[in-house]
Design an enzyme around this catalytic site. Sequence first.
Site, short mmCIF file in Angstrom:
data_model
loop_
_atom_site.label_atom_id
_atom_site.label_comp_id
_atom_site.label_asym_id
_atom_site.label_seq_id
_atom_site.Cartn_x
_atom_site.Cartn_y
_atom_site.Cartn_z
N ASP A 155 41.05 47.27 -42.09
CA ASP A 155 40.40 48.15 -41.12
C ASP A 155 38.88 47.98 -41.26
O ASP A 155 38.41 47.32 -42.19
CB ASP A 155 40.82 49.60 -41.44
CG ASP A 155 40.55 50.55 -40.28
OD1 ASP A 155 40.23 50.08 -39.18
OD2 ASP A 155 40.67 51.76 -40.50
N GLU A 213 34.80 45.25 -38.32
CA GLU A 213 33.92 44.80 -37.21
C GLU A 213 32.64 44.15 -37.71
O GLU A 213 32.19 43.21 -37.05
CB GLU A 213 33.62 45.98 -36.30
CG GLU A 213 34.81 46.51 -35.54
CD GLU A 213 35.74 47.37 -36.41
OE1 GLU A 213 35.28 47.84 -37.46
OE2 GLU A 213 36.91 47.53 -36.06
N ASP A 255 41.07 53.82 -32.67
CA ASP A 255 41.16 55.28 -32.77
C ASP A 255 41.20 55.93 -31.39
O ASP A 255 40.20 56.47 -30.92
CB ASP A 255 40.00 55.82 -33.60
CG ASP A 255 40.01 55.25 -35.00
OD1 ASP A 255 41.05 54.70 -35.40
OD2 ASP A 255 38.98 55.35 -35.70
#
Lengths: 518, 949
Positions: B533, B536, B609
């Site tokens: 996770d 980015e 999300d």
Amino acid sequence: MTLPRLVGILIALSLVGSVECIKGVDPSIEHLYKPIDGRFKCINSDVSIPYSALNDDYCDCPDGTDEPGTSACSSYHHTPQFYCHNEGFFPDKIHLSKVNDGICEEECCDGTDEPAGICPDTCKQRGKQYKVELEHSERIRDKALITKSKYIDSAKKELNRLSSVQQDKTRAIIKAGERELAAKAEVDRLEALSKDALSAKLASPLYKHLLDARSALDDLKKENEAVEADLSHLLDILESLKNSYNPNYQDMGVLAAVKDYNAYIDTRKKRSASNELLSKLQNEDLVNLIVSLDQSSGDKKDDIDSMLFNIEAYLPPTMVDNYRAFKETFVGWLVKFSIIPEPSTQGNASYIQNARKEHKKANDALQKARNGLAKTDAEVAELKSGIRWGPQGEWNALNKECVSQNIAEYTYELCFFDKVTQRQQGRKSGGTSLGKFHSWNEDAGPGSEDFYNLQVYTKGQRCWNGPERSADVEIVCGEYNALIEVEELEKCAYKLLASSPAACHENTRRVHIRHDEL
Amino acid sequence: MRVTFLGILIALFLGIAECVKQNDFKKCQQSSFCRRLRSLSDRKTNSSVWESPYAITRGLEQLGDEAASYTWKLNNRLAPEGIAFDLAVDVLKDGLIRLRVDESGGLYQRYNQTASYILVDQPELMQASSVKITSYDDVDNLAFQTSTNQPMELKVYHNPLNVQLKNAQSGEILVDINGESLLHMEHFRHKDAEDTDNNSAFTWHSEQPFEDPNTDGLWEESFNNKPDSKPKGPEAFTIDINFPSHSHVYGIPEHASPLALPPTDGSSPRRVPYVDDPKPYTEPYRLYNLDVFEYEANSPMALYGSVPLMHAHSPRSSLAVFLLSAAEMWIDVKHPTKESTSTQWISESGIIDLFLIPGPTIEDVFSQYASLTGVSQMPQEFSLGHHQCRWNYFTSKDMLGVVSGYDSIDAPVDVIWLDIEYSDGHKYFMWDKKKFPDPVDMINKIASKGRKTVNIVDPHLSRDDEFYVFNEASDKEVLVKKPDGQSEYEGWCWAGSSSWVDMFNPASWDWWISLFKFDKWKDSTPDLFTWVDMNEPAVFNGPEITMPKDTVFYGGVEHRDLHNINGILFANLTSQALEQRQEKNSRSFVLSRSFFAGSQRFGAVWTGDNLGTWDHLRSATPMNLANNIGGIVFTGADVGGFFGNPQPEYLVRWYQTGAFHPFFRAHAHIDTKRREPYVLDEPYQSIVREVLRLRYSLLPVWYTSFRENTQTGLPILRPQFVVHPSDAGGFDIDDQFYISDSGLLVKPVVHEGAQSVDVYFAGEEPYYDYFTHEISLGSKHKGRRKSFFADLESLPLFIRGGSIIPSRQRARRSASVMSKDPLTLTIALDKNGNANGRLYLDDGHTFDYQDGAFIDRQFTFKSDRRGWTLTSSEIVPGDSYEDGNEVFIERIEVLGLKAPPKEIKVDGRPLEFSWEDGTAASSNKEDTASLLNIKKPLTKIAHDFKIIA
């Protein structure tokens, strides 16, 4: 003739035998699996199928009832579950989805849920183990029941104690009533004597201004209380933010706020409660005060003045200015109207003042005595009626008793009938309130066994960006009062497991056993 | 008056509410390169004589004799003396064009390594002899054929530069590059020379300058007080790409936007089903991988992943363009006419590396694109089951409680997930032993019921002296550096002060892989898999919640040059790590939030999300479709919505939708109430259980779909335009989809309180309701809309006539215990009484299938005058695998036969069957289809068979 009959019997027997042998069928419903004209009638449907199609690993019936011993109908609802006989242990049932899936189910210690040769039969072993555990838990339960009977005894003793307290208090009320009546009579007598003089005084500008001052004081106090409440609310918000701020919000602003708050708390001065003093001023009997002026000499004013100045010391800094302005005006009035005491009424007023004081005291004592009795009556009623403290009052012994447990980085403390608190390990006080006692299990009938299996604690400290914390405390039978486990499955909603002898009954099976005891 | 005022107030309030999130992220105007290069188009509009200053200065040269690789010299006549560019064109083996532009002899080398991380291989070139070159004074013409023998022509016009790809057969111009004269590559320049450069040479000789006269942000800029030092100055490029005869463009995920990309010039979008109230876009689509908190459900804003692949589609042909740049990118879309599309692509740095993917069929496009970035990895079969996640399950006991919760309601689940709170102070790899005292024991207990555990490993490393991963990374000097290129970059993330692994440093690769080995990570087992996770990367205190662009990676490369491929490297290396942790060859399973073109090779992704709102449920379908046509097929969304405490109706609709996403995971935020299926009330719990079981019954379809993707590159979720490419009526439909080639059509119900839903049926075939077997007829010329009753228990699912669906109808607790379960074949006849289907099976977790350990069957049902035949034959010869030999067919259902057979035989053995009267597929009537049910043919799936009636 004999032969055919015998064959008939044999056939019947073999059919009965085959019914008993139908894999996965609970004996209590095996009659549903009897063949009718060589066919099996699907249980919840009018369809019937060849009897040979029963348990043939293909789901024929539209209700899925023809495969009690295979997984073929596992996708149907409300089909009977697979029944394991578990000889040597207790029979049990599993979902059809777990039949023939390569995994030996715990529920089927006989291993019949899988093809032969895959799962060992562990029922004997399980039975033995169960027996050992059962004996052990029965021992513990019996010990616990002894403790419980002590709790019940002490509840009885408490009841006795309370009834003697009731008697004492009733007697005290009678006495206090007599005293109050006498004091009232004395006041009435004196007041009648000085009524005229008094009304003159009450008409004086000073008294009027005292009334004004009183009203200003009321306002001031209200304002102070409001400010205090706001401050404490803000501090609560910050405290809560500090305790539970959520880094998910990725907010550097929150980090900074928490830092500043810590710095503020460290440097904050402890303030005395100014409200107490204000209350004292507020409750001053103005009539007495004005009457007492008659007796005052020059330094009386100084007293008032010094008292008023002293107040400053108790006020929060933000209020000092307001108070000073108010005080100057108040003292100004006193000077401006420079009331000269009237010597003729001086003594009279003093008597009345004293008589009133006496009466007030007597009246207060009477009220107190009455309240005290009411409280005791309520306690007795509660202990007798058996809802809060249990049918035999057994839970009364746990009132405010505290148990605690260290879990992860926290110490959790449960004070029965009072509160639940979470603290950093090693800290003795403070911490976060997870709730105050609210009720027993309201979902169960009051007084039922389920009712006493759960205590609900609510209105704990509010979570940041979330609800108020709350805790459900499940209480199981155990040898001691203890807190066993704490879980926070959802943020701010805690589940506690506690044990107590008070939760034990003669027929209790589930007994909490510490692992090291086995 | 009063109403108006109130209206304004409300508008203001809404405006503010919306801006709260948007303010954290740049608009084009706030990104100086986007502002500079997007404004070219405005200046062009305001000019009467605009012409591209780019022209060829030296004609075509072939590189070597063998390969079809050509170069030209290019120049910008407005640029200062000495600035020059190289134009290179490769014709690839399958007929793709690779077009590259780089500055030649510039102050620095533009970043050109993206392709080496993203492409599966160095693309194979066409033989030069297969390309026929015809050169004239001002144009070079390259004629060649695609892999499917379509003749194509690439025309390179010299002055001004203009490149066109033409279908030589139809004469259709497919792609027109620099037709709008917007091409521009900012040359590297000296900061002190800025004035002379800009004011004289770069001024257009007429009323509009070429470069933006506003030089703010050329050398440094800041956003929300976060500075970017921009040491190399301006280095952006823009290129206009027109599709003169294609009305629809799709792709360039990830955006929460309609599948058919609406224009970005403020003009009204076409109506699409998924947005109730379409609003015009005025911002370009942005590709810049970002952690966007509570993102909007309809917006061209950037999200977690980037795939710079755009499909252009018309009823006549399909093609795609792929601009391989890892830097921040913005893309404008316009429709000059109803039937055409023009686009402008703006990228902050790097070379222009543009692939033209010629098609002309949609199948060609997917296989051609797959030749560049690859196909999906064959997933672990368990990962196609249901996943239950939550931020967070807090203890071992909590985890085991989830497992027993599912077992208690007899609902299937394969994987229980652990979010960040399993770790000790967010030091990933290190378990919080107070809450998880014996992780291996816990994982084993979960595995004992055939289930897996996943925990999270984020790429930010806590700068904690006691964290071995950080210490090792620091010692090995594989952490991202500050702009000075020397000291370790520090930022703020879950773990507090953190540093980030530089996966571009080859020294990090073996080290990262070693972290997952069982002798190193003792608290893991082969049943533990990984969730990557925040890759980015998310940096809480960084600009736009990510890493500053001037941080320095391996070889002195700036973050700005490689930002969008940072995330894919983590997925790649982690996937390798899981494959290599065992001696026995075992597939990996990695879920990654950030992705780029090619991420399909490394596992699953999801849409991040999302919110627990109806519009986010609606957006899940177009977002997953966009990922699928971008090659990233293993996608899903947080079922239930990550944020919020939704109503049970909403949850049910989510499960019904998510059960038809390739990746099917329920997830919830830490502040939400528990909402696992076993805590739901009735009837919701039973409805959800049925949905979960339906998913599991169709696992053979899902697994076969993945196999098909690995062979064709075709998406698993297929929007209407992919399945019916010439039916223009379906081009804007993005709220229903097909599952691969299986014939299943799904229309999720995504509106609150819905009692009915419209389904669009294209083509001539009958469609069978999966549950009631009611026939609906499609239409050849114009698709047909039909309304269906859809109460909460209904799930609009159809089988297109002509399909054979393999399924496993036994309810089980997890996928891994289903491998020996028998199969059911559901045969939905087309109007001629025929049908086809495919089934692929293997052991589901090893690479043995690469050595032939698989079952790959073609089922063919053929009707003739006498009766019908069902045959099963091998598509590719395989040796089967251990469990495969125990799998047989327990039931065959045939829908839409005219009449019951007299007898059915397999290998001369008669079969038992039952018959329910109903409508025949050939009758052209809409009613319940006839049903033939064949009991226990008991044919082994691994063997050929022929069933005759």
